[in-house]
Write a protein that holds these residues in place. Structure first.
Motif, PDB file in Angstrom:
ATOM      1  N   GLU A  34      44.419  39.362  39.610  1.00  0.00           N
ATOM      2  CA  GLU A  34      43.019  39.644  39.891  1.00  0.00           C
ATOM      3  C   GLU A  34      42.669  40.917  39.140  1.00  0.00           C
ATOM      4  OE1 GLU A  34      41.186  38.779  43.350  1.00  0.00           O
ATOM      5  OE2 GLU A  34      42.559  37.177  43.885  1.00  0.00           O
ATOM      6  N   LEU A  35      41.649  40.811  38.282  1.00  0.00           N
ATOM      7  CA  LEU A  35      41.247  41.924  37.421  1.00  0.00           C
ATOM      8  C   LEU A  35      39.778  42.239  37.608  1.00  0.00           C
ATOM      9  CD1 LEU A  35      42.773  40.555  34.079  1.00  0.00           C
ATOM     10  CD2 LEU A  35      43.919  42.011  35.747  1.00  0.00           C
ATOM     11  N   SER A  36      39.442  43.490  37.435  1.00  0.00           N
ATOM     12  CA  SER A  36      38.048  43.911  37.349  1.00  0.00           C
ATOM     13  C   SER A  36      37.787  44.170  35.866  1.00  0.00           C
ATOM     14  CB  SER A  36      37.834  45.182  38.174  1.00  0.00           C
ATOM     15  OG  SER A  36      36.527  45.660  37.983  1.00  0.00           O
ATOM     16  N   THR A  37      36.812  43.453  35.293  1.00  0.00           N
ATOM     17  CA  THR A  37      36.509  43.597  33.867  1.00  0.00           C
ATOM     18  C   THR A  37      35.061  44.021  33.689  1.00  0.00           C
ATOM     19  OG1 THR A  37      35.669  41.373  33.379  1.00  0.00           O
ATOM     20  CG2 THR A  37      38.083  41.646  33.445  1.00  0.00           C
ATOM     21  N   THR A  38      34.703  44.343  32.478  1.00  0.00           N
ATOM     22  CA  THR A  38      33.319  44.710  32.178  1.00  0.00           C
ATOM     23  C   THR A  38      32.375  43.524  32.327  1.00  0.00           C
ATOM     24  OG1 THR A  38      33.732  44.350  29.827  1.00  0.00           O
ATOM     25  CG2 THR A  38      33.964  46.608  30.640  1.00  0.00           C
ATOM     26  N   ALA A  39      32.913  42.302  32.420  1.00  0.00           N
ATOM     27  CA  ALA A  39      32.102  41.097  32.596  1.00  0.00           C
ATOM     28  C   ALA A  39      32.159  40.581  34.033  1.00  0.00           C
ATOM     29  CB  ALA A  39      32.564  40.013  31.628  1.00  0.00           C
ATOM     30  N   GLY A  40      32.794  41.310  34.931  1.00  0.00           N
ATOM     31  CA  GLY A  40      32.905  40.898  36.331  1.00  0.00           C
ATOM     32  C   GLY A  40      34.348  40.729  36.756  1.00  0.00           C
ATOM     33  N   ASN A  41      34.531  40.341  37.999  1.00  0.00           N
ATOM     34  CA  ASN A  41      35.876  40.124  38.531  1.00  0.00           C
ATOM     35  C   ASN A  41      36.437  38.825  37.976  1.00  0.00           C
ATOM     36  OD1 ASN A  41      35.755  42.460  40.078  1.00  0.00           O
ATOM     37  ND2 ASN A  41      34.819  41.387  41.781  1.00  0.00           N
ATOM     38  N   MET A  42      37.721  38.843  37.691  1.00  0.00           N
ATOM     39  CA  MET A  42      38.373  37.716  37.033  1.00  0.00           C
ATOM     40  C   MET A  42      39.671  37.399  37.752  1.00  0.00           C
ATOM     41  SD  MET A  42      39.654  37.901  33.128  1.00  0.00           S
ATOM     42  CE  MET A  42      39.446  36.473  32.124  1.00  0.00           C
ATOM     43  N   ARG A  43      39.946  36.088  37.911  1.00  0.00           N
ATOM     44  CA  ARG A  43      41.205  35.651  38.524  1.00  0.00           C
ATOM     45  C   ARG A  43      41.905  34.713  37.554  1.00  0.00           C
ATOM     46  NH1 ARG A  43      43.894  35.002  43.354  1.00  0.00           N
ATOM     47  NH2 ARG A  43      44.866  32.983  43.685  1.00  0.00           N
ATOM     48  N   ILE A  44      43.179  34.985  37.304  1.00  0.00           N
ATOM     49  CA  ILE A  44      44.017  34.132  36.464  1.00  0.00           C
ATOM     50  C   ILE A  44      45.066  33.530  37.383  1.00  0.00           C
ATOM     51  CG2 ILE A  44      45.637  34.035  34.538  1.00  0.00           C
ATOM     52  CD1 ILE A  44      43.320  36.911  34.625  1.00  0.00           C
ATOM     53  N   ALA A  45      45.144  32.213  37.422  1.00  0.00           N
ATOM     54  CA  ALA A  45      46.119  31.532  38.274  1.00  0.00           C
ATOM     55  C   ALA A  45      47.089  30.750  37.404  1.00  0.00           C
ATOM     56  CB  ALA A  45      45.405  30.592  39.246  1.00  0.00           C
ATOM     57  N   GLY A  46      48.303  30.578  37.904  1.00  0.00           N
ATOM     58  CA  GLY A  46      49.298  29.832  37.161  1.00  0.00           C
ATOM     59  C   GLY A  46      50.654  29.921  37.826  1.00  0.00           C
ATOM     60  N   GLN A  47      51.693  29.800  37.004  1.00  0.00           N
ATOM     61  CA  GLN A  47      53.063  29.871  37.497  1.00  0.00           C
ATOM     62  C   GLN A  47      53.877  30.769  36.575  1.00  0.00           C
ATOM     63  OE1 GLN A  47      54.448  25.843  37.676  1.00  0.00           O
ATOM     64  NE2 GLN A  47      53.273  25.386  39.506  1.00  0.00           N
ATOM     65  N   SER A  48      54.836  31.445  37.153  1.00  0.00           N
ATOM     66  CA  SER A  48      55.744  32.333  36.413  1.00  0.00           C
ATOM     67  C   SER A  48      54.979  33.355  35.577  1.00  0.00           C
ATOM     68  CB  SER A  48      56.676  31.518  35.513  1.00  0.00           C
ATOM     69  OG  SER A  48      57.412  30.589  36.263  1.00  0.00           O
ATOM     70  N   LEU A  49      53.887  33.887  36.132  1.00  0.00           N
ATOM     71  CA  LEU A  49      53.074  34.865  35.409  1.00  0.00           C
ATOM     72  C   LEU A  49      53.722  36.243  35.469  1.00  0.00           C
ATOM     73  CD1 LEU A  49      49.514  33.899  36.725  1.00  0.00           C
ATOM     74  CD2 LEU A  49      50.662  33.122  34.639  1.00  0.00           C
ATOM     75  N   ILE A  70      41.386  30.197  34.686  1.00  0.00           N
ATOM     76  CA  ILE A  70      40.744  31.494  34.487  1.00  0.00           C
ATOM     77  C   ILE A  70      39.369  31.370  35.126  1.00  0.00           C
ATOM     78  CG2 ILE A  70      39.888  33.174  32.823  1.00  0.00           C
ATOM     79  CD1 ILE A  70      41.947  31.942  30.822  1.00  0.00           C
ATOM     80  N   VAL A  71      39.106  32.188  36.145  1.00  0.00           N
ATOM     81  CA  VAL A  71      37.863  32.067  36.895  1.00  0.00           C
ATOM     82  C   VAL A  71      37.222  33.444  37.043  1.00  0.00           C
ATOM     83  CG1 VAL A  71      36.870  31.364  39.116  1.00  0.00           C
ATOM     84  CG2 VAL A  71      38.846  30.145  38.204  1.00  0.00           C
ATOM     85  N   TYR A  72      35.899  33.476  36.824  1.00  0.00           N
ATOM     86  CA  TYR A  72      35.129  34.689  37.081  1.00  0.00           C
ATOM     87  C   TYR A  72      34.486  34.576  38.447  1.00  0.00           C
ATOM     88  CZ  TYR A  72      35.593  36.043  32.216  1.00  0.00           C
ATOM     89  OH  TYR A  72      36.098  36.411  31.007  1.00  0.00           O
ATOM     90  N   ASP A  73      34.525  35.664  39.198  1.00  0.00           N
ATOM     91  CA  ASP A  73      33.916  35.729  40.514  1.00  0.00           C
ATOM     92  C   ASP A  73      32.526  36.343  40.351  1.00  0.00           C
ATOM     93  OD1 ASP A  73      33.234  36.088  43.166  1.00  0.00           O
ATOM     94  OD2 ASP A  73      34.921  37.390  43.636  1.00  0.00           O
ATOM     95  N   ASP A  74      31.513  35.666  40.858  1.00  0.00           N
ATOM     96  CA  ASP A  74      30.152  36.169  40.724  1.00  0.00           C
ATOM     97  C   ASP A  74      29.801  37.219  41.764  1.00  0.00           C
ATOM     98  OD1 ASP A  74      29.935  34.646  42.967  1.00  0.00           O
ATOM     99  OD2 ASP A  74      28.545  33.192  42.110  1.00  0.00           O
ATOM    100  N   GLY A  75      30.749  37.536  42.642  1.00  0.00           N
ATOM    101  CA  GLY A  75      30.529  38.575  43.635  1.00  0.00           C
ATOM    102  C   GLY A  75      29.840  38.095  44.898  1.00  0.00           C
ATOM    103  N   LYS A  76      29.494  36.819  44.982  1.00  0.00           N
ATOM    104  CA  LYS A  76      28.844  36.282  46.182  1.00  0.00           C
ATOM    105  C   LYS A  76      29.886  36.064  47.272  1.00  0.00           C
ATOM    106  CE  LYS A  76      25.259  33.931  43.567  1.00  0.00           C
ATOM    107  NZ  LYS A  76      24.724  32.644  43.160  1.00  0.00           N
ATOM    108  N   PRO A  77      29.471  36.166  48.526  1.00  0.00           N
ATOM    109  CA  PRO A  77      30.417  35.909  49.624  1.00  0.00           C
ATOM    110  C   PRO A  77      30.976  34.495  49.533  1.00  0.00           C
ATOM    111  CG  PRO A  77      28.370  36.845  50.444  1.00  0.00           C
ATOM    112  CD  PRO A  77      28.157  36.534  48.993  1.00  0.00           C
ATOM    113  N   ARG A  78      32.242  34.348  49.846  1.00  0.00           N
ATOM    114  CA  ARG A  78      32.909  33.051  49.785  1.00  0.00           C
ATOM    115  C   ARG A  78      32.820  32.361  51.128  1.00  0.00           C
ATOM    116  NH1 ARG A  78      37.824  33.411  45.898  1.00  0.00           N
ATOM    117  NH2 ARG A  78      37.318  35.264  44.734  1.00  0.00           N
ATOM    118  N   GLY A  79      32.767  31.045  51.107  1.00  0.00           N
ATOM    119  CA  GLY A  79      32.824  30.259  52.325  1.00  0.00           C
ATOM    120  C   GLY A  79      34.257  30.180  52.812  1.00  0.00           C
TER     121      GLY A  79
END
Length: 86
Positions: A34-49, A70-79
């Motif tokens: 989970e990263l904070s980038t200049t384009a928003g929050n980002m999540r990279i998922a996988g195996q053996s990372l 690779i997914v960007y989080d728009d910052g909205k509350p999650r269900g």
């Protein structure tokens, strides 16, 4: 946008990922980053990372392993499902 604020993602063969414009590494393990980038929050998922490189001053992170998403989080509350799948 200044060079330090640019955000790029380079994926090579789903095995190596280079990301620029990284502000912070929020969390990581062998299955997700989970990263904070200049384009928003980002999540990279996988195996053996694992983190191959982290240059905090330049804002560069390199990740190796089996990249699944690779997914960007728009910052909205999650269900409920979003929180469970996190």
């Amino acid at each position: 946008m200044a060079a330090a604020e640019e955000h790029d993602v380079h994926l090579t063969g789903r095995r190596e990922l280079q990301i620029t414009g990284v502000k912070r590494v929020e969390s990581f393990d062998v299955q997700a980053f989970e990263l904070s980038t200049t384009a928003g929050n980002m999540r990279i998922a996988g195996q053996s990372l694992h983190m191959k490189q982290f240059d905090r001053q330049a804002g560069i992170v390199c990740i190796e392993g089996e990249i699944g998403a690779i997914v960007y989080d728009d910052g909205k509350p999650r269900g409920l499902m979003g929180r469970l799948l996190r």
